[in-house]
Design an enzyme around this catalytic site. Sequence first.
Site, PDB file in Angstrom:
ATOM      1  N   GLU A   1    -116.191  81.522 -37.607  1.00 39.10           N
ATOM      2  CA  GLU A   1    -114.762  81.752 -37.572  1.00 39.10           C
ATOM      3  C   GLU A   1    -114.165  80.669 -36.673  1.00 39.10           C
ATOM      4  O   GLU A   1    -112.881  80.396 -36.864  1.00 39.10           O
ATOM      5  CB  GLU A   1    -114.479  83.200 -36.728  1.00 39.10           C
TER       6      GLU A   1
ATOM      7  N   HIS B   1    -116.380  96.676 -35.357  1.00 39.28           N
ATOM      8  CA  HIS B   1    -115.711  96.411 -36.374  1.00 39.28           C
ATOM      9  C   HIS B   1    -114.490  97.422 -36.678  1.00 39.28           C
ATOM     10  O   HIS B   1    -113.906  97.597 -37.602  1.00 39.28           O
ATOM     11  CB  HIS B   1    -116.483  96.627 -37.660  1.00 39.28           C
TER      12      HIS B   1
END
Lengths: 333, 409
Positions: free
Chosen positions: A68, A137
Site C-alpha cells: 500500500e 478489516h
Amino acid sequence: MADANTQDKREIPYVMAINEGVHQIMQELDDTFLLGEDVAGVGGVFGTYRGVLDKFGPERAIDTPISEKGIVGLAVGAAATGLRPMVDIMFMDFLGVCMDEITNQMAKMRYMFGGAATLPITVMTMGGAGMSMAAQHSQSLEAWLIHLPGLKVVMPSTPYDAKGLLIAAVKDDNPVIVIFNKLSLGIKGEVPEESYEVPLGKARIAREGTDLTIVALGRMVYEALNAAEQLAELGINTEIVDPRTLQPFDTDTVIQSVKKTHKAMVVHEAVRFGGMGGEIAAQIQELAFDYLDAPVARIGAPFSPVPFNPGLEQAYMPNAEKIVAQAKELLDR
Amino acid sequence: MTDQYQSKLVIPEAPFRPGDKPDYSFMSLPSPNESIKPDCMADPAEMKDLAYGMVRVLDDDQHAQGAWDPQLSIEKLQAALEYMVKTRIYDDRMFRMQRQGKLSFYIKCLGEEAIAVGQAMALQFGDMLFSTYRQQGLLFVRDRGLVDMMCSCLSNSKDNQKGRQLPTLYSWKEGNYFSVSGNLATQFSQAVGWAMASAYKGEDHIASAWVGEGSSAEADVYHALLFSAAYRAPVLLNVVNNQWAISTPQNMASGGTTFAARGLGFNLPSIRVDGNDLLAVYAVTEWAAKRARSGGGPTFIELFTYRAEAHSSSDDPNAYRAKDEWQSWPLGDPVERLKIHLIERQQWSEEQQEELEANLTKKISQAWKEAESFGTLEDGPHWPLESMFDDVFKDIPPHLRRQRRKLEM
C-alpha cells in the site's frame, strides 16, 4: 435526489454506481488510471472495478504488488507529472500501511512546495463493519483523515452520491479520499445513467423535519432514516443531515437545521471517543448554543476493536434502536 | 519524443489466464543431485547458487536423492504423511461447512501441506511460529486439539479468541503459535524482534515466520531482512511462493527472478526449495534452524509451491486463472509424492492410505459435532457482550466500565 427528472427512474446498487462512476470518469479524462491490488484481473475484490481492464487496458487498470505504501507513493509521483491516479486501498484498515505517504506527503506536498505541486489523487477505500470481518478489516477511521490539512474526505451513503462524489473527487485537483461502505454495496438507489458530479463540501438533507436534527455519517444515514420512521410514530419529526463530505465540512447546513429543531444528535459508526461526532458537536455549540434545548448527543461504537462474532458485532454497531433510545432521552429533557 | 527514447511501461502478465492451456515446460527444475549442501555455518557468499536453484530430495519417481536427503526414519515419514492428510481432510471439512453457511469464511492450504508440516517437524516446540493463515499444518504437528481449532472458527463460547478473529487466523499461546494477523506481513518484523529477544535472554529458542510471495511486497519484509541481518537474529524468514496472491500472479512481486534471490543483498543464506517435497522442506528447515541455534543468524527461504484452491472462500479462481493449472503443475501434489515415496519403499500401501483417510475423516466429523455443542456461529452461544470490553487494556479503565454497564442495561 437532486436531479431525478427522467421518467424511468433507474435504480442500481451502490457497487454498480461506483463501477459506473469509475468507467465514466476514466472515459472522460484520459489522464486517469486505476491502480491497486486485484483491481484489474478480477475487477476489485468487491466488484467495483469490473470491466475496467477490458475497457481501458492494462496500462490504465494496473494490478499492483501488495504494498500500500508503494501504491500511494507511486500515485504521488505520477500525480506530480500531471496524471490523475485513482488508487484503491482494498480495506480502510490498510491505510495504516500507507499512512506516512498520505499524512506527510500527499496531504502536504502542495503546501510545502509553495503551491508548485498539484496532486489530483483519488484514494478509494472500503470502510465499515457488519460483515464479520473482525478488527483489522472493519474499521471506520475517518477521524484520522479529517485531521490532515490538505486532504479532502468524502463518505457517500447512497448510490447516487457514491457515483457523483467519486466523479467530483477525481476531477478535483486536491488529493481526495473516498470512503465507501462495504455493507452498503447491495443497497439500491436512483442513479442517472449519465455522468454527473455531486459537489464536494455540500451536505444533503436526507429527511426534512422540525423536532430533532440527526447528523449521520455514511451508512448510518440509513439507520437514522429507519429511526426517524419509528420516531414519527411517536409524533417526533426528525431532520437528517448527510454531510457527504467530511472535509471540507458543510457546517452551515448543520447549523441551519439545528437552529430550526433546537436539538441535535450525531451518529457515526466509528468509535465514539475521538470520532468526528466530537468535532460536529463542538461546532454546533460554538455556532448555535443559544438555539439548543439540550446538549448535543453523540452515538458511536464502544471503545473497543470491532468483534468478529456476528452477535457481538451487531451489539457493537450503532443502529436505529440505539438512535431511537437516545432521541427519546434527548427529547425528554 | 525522439527516436532514441526507449522507455516503455511494462505490465507483468500472468503466464496463463482463463481459457489458456497451462504449460509449465518453460520452468527449469533441477534434479536433487544438483544442489550442494554447505556446512550450516558457511559464509552466505559460498552458497549463492541455492537462491537461484531449487533444493529437491524426491526425484520425479519420488525416490530420495542427493546431499539434502534428511534421512528421516520411517516413523517420521509416516507421521508427516498423517499430518498432511489430516490437514487436507480438516480443510476439506471446514470448507464444506463454510459452503453450508456454518462458517462465514475459510482459507484452505490445499497443495501446500508439506510446507507447514515439514517445517514444524524440523523445528522444536519452544520455537515461536509467526504464521500466515495458510500454515494450519503447523498446528497439527504441535497437536493442537481439533475441537479447539473448530471452536475458534465457529467463534463460539469455547473460542479462545473470544469471538474477535476471523476463522483460520488462529492464536495459540500454549503452542508457541503467534496470533495470525489479518493485515499482511506484519509478523515478519515481529519474528525478528522475538528472535532478538530470545538471543538477548540467552535462550535457545528461535523464531520462524512466513509470508506469501504476494505479501513479500510489503515493506515489512525488507525491514525484517535488514534487521535480522544486522543483529544476526536467530530467525527463519520464509516466503511461500504459491504463484498467486488472490488474482495477482507471482511475477508481479518477483521482479523477474526468484524470491530467494532477495536475501542475497542482505548477505543472508538464501535458499529456494521445492515446497511440494516434504523431505526437501524438512532438510532446509533443519539446516537453517541449526544455523540459527548455533549463532549463525537468519536464513531466507523461498518455498516453491502452488495454491491449488481459491485464495479464500470469498473468491472464485476461475475468474482469473486457467483451469487445470494445478493438474499441470510440474512439482505435483505433496501428499501423493510422499505417499508414493513410502509405497515405493514398501513402507506404506494404498490400503493403509484409505484406512488413514477414513479414520481421520471420522475423527474430524466427531470433533465437529463436539465443537458445535459449544455453540454455532448463527445461534451461539458466543462470548457474552460485556466481554467486548475485556483485553482492550490490561485493566479496564473507569470509562470503559461505564460503557460496559450501559451495555448490560
